[in-house]
Design a protein around this motif. Structure first.
Motif, PDB file in Angstrom:
ATOM      1  N   VAL A   1      12.257 -50.065 -27.384  1.00 48.73           N
ATOM      2  CA  VAL A   1      12.742 -48.662 -27.304  1.00 48.73           C
ATOM      3  C   VAL A   1      11.631 -47.736 -27.553  1.00 48.73           C
ATOM      4  N   THR A   2      11.325 -46.962 -26.591  1.00 52.23           N
ATOM      5  CA  THR A   2      10.009 -46.172 -26.481  1.00 52.23           C
ATOM      6  C   THR A   2      10.538 -44.549 -26.519  1.00 52.23           C
ATOM      7  N   GLY A   3       9.495 -43.782 -26.806  1.00 55.02           N
ATOM      8  CA  GLY A   3       9.574 -42.264 -26.821  1.00 55.02           C
ATOM      9  C   GLY A   3       8.610 -41.566 -27.182  1.00 55.02           C
ATOM     10  N   LYS A   4       8.706 -40.231 -27.287  1.00 59.62           N
ATOM     11  CA  LYS A   4       7.683 -39.336 -27.779  1.00 59.62           C
ATOM     12  C   LYS A   4       8.352 -38.262 -28.701  1.00 59.62           C
ATOM     13  N   VAL A   5       7.598 -37.789 -29.708  1.00 61.02           N
ATOM     14  CA  VAL A   5       8.320 -36.812 -30.697  1.00 61.02           C
ATOM     15  C   VAL A   5       7.274 -35.679 -30.797  1.00 61.02           C
TER      16      VAL A   5
ATOM     17  N   TYR B   1       2.758 -39.714 -36.932  1.00 61.88           N
ATOM     18  CA  TYR B   1       3.357 -40.235 -38.228  1.00 61.88           C
ATOM     19  C   TYR B   1       4.837 -39.826 -38.455  1.00 61.88           C
ATOM     20  N   ALA B   2       5.499 -39.514 -37.573  1.00 63.61           N
ATOM     21  CA  ALA B   2       6.769 -39.308 -37.498  1.00 63.61           C
ATOM     22  C   ALA B   2       7.651 -40.739 -37.541  1.00 63.61           C
TER      23      ALA B   2
ATOM     24  N   ASN C   1      12.003 -33.455 -29.534  1.00 63.22           N
ATOM     25  CA  ASN C   1      11.443 -32.096 -30.010  1.00 63.22           C
ATOM     26  C   ASN C   1      12.400 -31.658 -31.515  1.00 63.22           C
ATOM     27  N   LEU C   2      11.130 -31.653 -32.264  1.00 63.33           N
ATOM     28  CA  LEU C   2      11.990 -31.684 -33.868  1.00 63.33           C
ATOM     29  C   LEU C   2      11.540 -30.034 -34.169  1.00 63.33           C
TER      30      LEU C   2
END
Length: 818
Positions: free
Chosen positions: A33-37, A48-49, A111-112
């Protein structure tokens, strides 16, 4: 080299075993499971999310991970249906419910958004770690360290892992002072670096980066690495700021302010501060002199008391303009003005061979000092897209002056000598860097840098009648022009990342003694290759090997032939004929992160030619029957250094943080020095071969006590080290501090004690043919400091958000592509 090969093989075996033990035989059935924050407003990656994967309607985390510096994450899990939660401190979490994962799944960009309610709370877990350990560097966050409240940049550096600052303010990295100090990615133009660092307040510093093996993008100078000091730059919307007032014993006062006003297009920032500091110190040198047959001739005991007073004002003002959506232009002016008084009193007590007192004299040196430094900087960033394709340009123009006048007395109301030392330095620096991403995981870089400097130093010594002493006085003109170009290419293949670079520097130096018409020109150009290979064992662990070629140019007091005349029997003189030293650096590193622990370790090897070394030789002169000893730098020969270092961060509880750093190294230097005996005319050759082991350690503990009182305690120890002409003894020091938030967390009161046991004293033995000496020097005694910080429109837990991508000199060159 056998030891290095063995270390490489050992690490590969350990990591292979670790991977097998973590993945196990069932790893084949798992998917990724991959992704970007990213941060929603600024589109900046969040490092460090945390990502947590649970079964639906269950709170137990079955898998998870954290994001890397680029905001990326990769987690392995068995196929199934899961709830996924993405969190970052002071941001609203994002949850993905009942996500079906049957094969490798990319969640894309998450996106946070900031949580305003959390942002204004003071939560222990929301504090950023004092030390962030990354693969290619260590980042020390000044704002989280209570020890440096009301202190200076020297105090800041003395708390940074791998870095030490001695009692004279000289900075060393991994036990070597062969380093390059940058401010916002640019070389500091200060004439006296140690004094400049003592004048800049810690409150102006955001963070410090320690880069032990820089890539080709950085200056080749600094054989043991680079220390990059990054100044504060406010980024919060609207008008906000911070004020800090401090006082201390010995007499110390300080007041500083940091203001920031940001609109949609413009960001105005300014920092100003005044400080008054008193440093009191003591020292002694006990010497035993010998006859030709080795019998004792006499003894001399020197007792020294020093007092240094400094008045300093510093200011920085600038504006960042968002010219277009992808173009940013920042201009700033930095100004420093310092005045001071130095009092150096030495009492000489003479004894005969039987240790019977025969008489005493004293020498008082009263000096007035002053410096005036101004610098204009301009930084332009053009982002061609949001994938890293960009062009940056930097310009710096500075002018620095240093003046000191002193009067030397040997009895009350009797001045025997006066000295005048005036220095003016002008510097222009221009740099351009281009970054072009290529394909998936590839990146090309190229750039140019030009540095053009001019230093004029007038030094005069006059006798009691005002006549100039031509043997000690001189007029030095030093010009240095350096042109450099570099290119490097990085790419990623599976879990391996590669970065290869080449830098070329052309140096033209003129060292001219105008009084004697002695003109020296040194021209040389060198190629500086670098290579970095990294293996990503998992999301939380990395292994890397790196190589770079480095250079150290002699500067400042090393090349200035002006005599330090504060003592008339132990004097220092620079050597304008010094050549640069070249270093081949090898580094093997491993980084591992757990939930509460971050561990970094490395083994390093440095091979240096024409290394700088200080030698002490007799001058043939006598003062009251005492031989005068001259200390000066020379190109010794060759030095090989092998060391091992580890850094360990541990958060056992939310209320307790531990940071520690340990370094052990072995130094093997070879070389000799020749001088003429002024009595016999014989040429004496000193064998300066030396083998030495040494180590230093630092541990820091931060605890939150009841009533939200924070307590920090730091201890450090520098081990004994043998030198070519003696040895330096071990040194222990301890600092402590307390802080408490007040006024609904808008204010903070901090109290710290520097050198709790008053034990940071430099102790050494020197062995010469006709003399042995034991010396102690403490430039600064134990200090107490109380400070008050007030913030408006800005909470304590504010993260220094970069609204736009900036270039602080640490760029993309030192990082691996991903």
């Amino acid at each position: 080299m056998k030891q290095i090969k063995f270390a490489v093989m050992l690490v590969f075996l350990l990591t292979s075993f670790y991977n097998y033990s973590q993945e196990g035989p069932g790893a084949k059935n798992k998917v990724k499971v991959t992704g970007k924050v990213f941060e929603k407003v600024t589109k900046q990656p969040l490092e460090y999310a945390t990502i947590s994967i649970t079964l639906p309607n269950d709170t137990k985390v079955i898998s998870g991970g954290i994001t890397n510096p680029k905001g990326e994450f990769e987690i392995t899990v068995a196929p199934g249906t899961y709830d996924i939660k993405i969190e970052f401190i002071s941001f609203k979490p994002t949850e993905i419910k009942q996500k079906s994962i049957q094969g490798d799944t990319n969640l894309g960009v998450v996106n946070l958004s900031e949580d305003a309610a959390q942002l204004n709370e003071v939560v222990v877990r929301a504090e950023k770690s004092t030390v962030d350990i990354k693969l290619d560097k260590k980042v020390y966050n000044v704002g989280q360290d209570m020890m440096v409240k009301g202190g200076t940049v020297s105090d800041v550096l003395d708390n940074v892992p791998s870095v030490s600052v001695d009692t004279e303010g000289n900075v060393s990295l991994r036990g070597s002072d062969n380093i390059r100090i940058l401010i916002d990615g640019r070389p500091s133009q200060a004439i006296n670096m140690a004094e400049a660092l003592r004048q800049l307040p810690a409150d102006a510093i955001d963070k410090v980066e320690v880069i032990t093996n820089p890539s080709a993008r950085y200056d080749a100078e600094g054989g043991s690495g680079i220390i990059n000091i990054i100044l504060k730059k406010g980024k919060n919307q609207g008008f906000n700021g911070t004020f800090i007032a401090s006082t201390g014993i010995p007499e110390t006062y300080g007041l500083s302010g940091n203001l920031n006003y940001k609109t949609e297009k413009l960001n105005y920032f300014t920092t100003a501060g005044y400080n008054y500091r008193t440093n009191e110190g003591t020292g002694l040198t006990n010497s035993q002199y010998f006859n030709e047959d080795g019998s004792t001739k006499s003894y001399l005991d020197e007792d020294r008391d020093t007092k240094r007073i400094r008045n300093g004002f510093n200011a920085r003002a600038g504006v960042e303009w968002t010219v277009t959506k992808n173009t940013f232009w920042t201009n700033a002016i930095n100004y420093q003005n310092n005045t001071g008084e130095d009092k150096d009193l030495i009492n000489y007590n003479n004894f005969d061979a039987g240790r019977n007192f025969t008489g005493s004299t004293y020498r008082l040196n009263n000096a007035d000092t002053g410096s005036d430094n101004i610098e204009f900087t301009s930084n332009l960033i053009k982002n061609f897209n949001d994938k890293g394709h960009k062009l940056t340009a930097d310009l710096s123009i500075s002018r620095n002056t240093d003046d000191s006048n002193s009067e030397i007395s040997t009895s009350p109301n009797t001045i025997v000598n006066s000295t005048l030392n005036d220095q003016v330095q002008k510097q222009v620096l221009f740099q351009a860097d281009y970054v072009l991403p290529l394909g998936k995981g590839g990146q090309f870089e190229a750039g140019y840098k030009g540095s053009f400097g001019d230093l004029n130093n007038e030094y005069f010594v006059t006798d009691a009648q005002g006549a100039k002493d031509t043997n000690l006085s001189n007029n030095l003109e030093y010009k240095e022009n350096i042109n450099a170009i570099y290119t490097q290419y990085g790419f990623k293949v599976n879990k391996f990342s590669y970065l290869f670079g080449l830098r070329w520097e052309d140096t033209n130096i003129q060292v001219n003694l105008l009084d004697t018409n002695d003109f020296n020109t040194k021209k040389y150009n060198n190629l500086f290759p670098s290579a970095f290979i990294s293996y990503e064992i998992s999301d939380q662990s990395n292994f890397n090997i790196s190589y770079s070629k480095r250079l150290s140019r002699p500067r400042g007091r090393f090349m200035n032939p002006a005599v330090n005349y504060s003592s008339n029997i132990n004097i220092f003189q620079g050597n304008p004929d010094l050549d640069p030293s070249l270093t081949d650096k090898f580094d093997i590193g491993y980084l591992k992160k757990w939930t509460k622990v971050t561990f970094s370790t490395s083994a390093y090897f440095e091979d240096t030619k024409d290394v700088f070394s200080f030698v002490r030789t007799p001058t043939g002169q006598l003062v009251d029957g005492i031989p005068v000893i001259l200390s000066r730098p020379i190109n010794l020969g060759k030095e090989q250094k092998f060391g091992f270092e580890f850094t360990f961060n541990y958060n056992p509880f939310k209320w307790w943080r531990l940071n520690s750093n340990f370094n052990f190294f072995n130094v093997n230097s070879t070389g000799e020095n020749s001088y003429t005996d002024f009595v016999t005319g014989e040429v004496i050759t000193q064998n300066l071969d030396n083998k030495a082991n040494s180590w230093f350690a630092r541990i820091s503990s931060k605890v939150t006590l009841p009533y939200k009182i924070d307590w920090q305690l730091t201890g450090m120890y520098n081990g004994e080290q043998k030198t070519a002409q003696g040895k330096n003894l071990g040194q222990f020091g301890m600092n402590t501090s307390f802080s408490k938030d007040v006024l609904k967390d808008k204010g903070t009161i901090a109290f710290n004690i520097s050198d709790v046991f008053n034990s940071r004293i430099m102790k050494s033995y020197t062995y010469l043919d006709n003399q042995t000496s034991y010396g102690e020097m403490q430039w600064r005694k134990r200090q107490f400091n109380l400070s008050f910080t007030y913030r408006f429109n800005k909470s304590k837990s504010d993260r220094d958000k970069n609204a736009q991508p900036r270039n602080d000199g640490n760029g993309d060159g030192g990082e691996f592509p991903g």
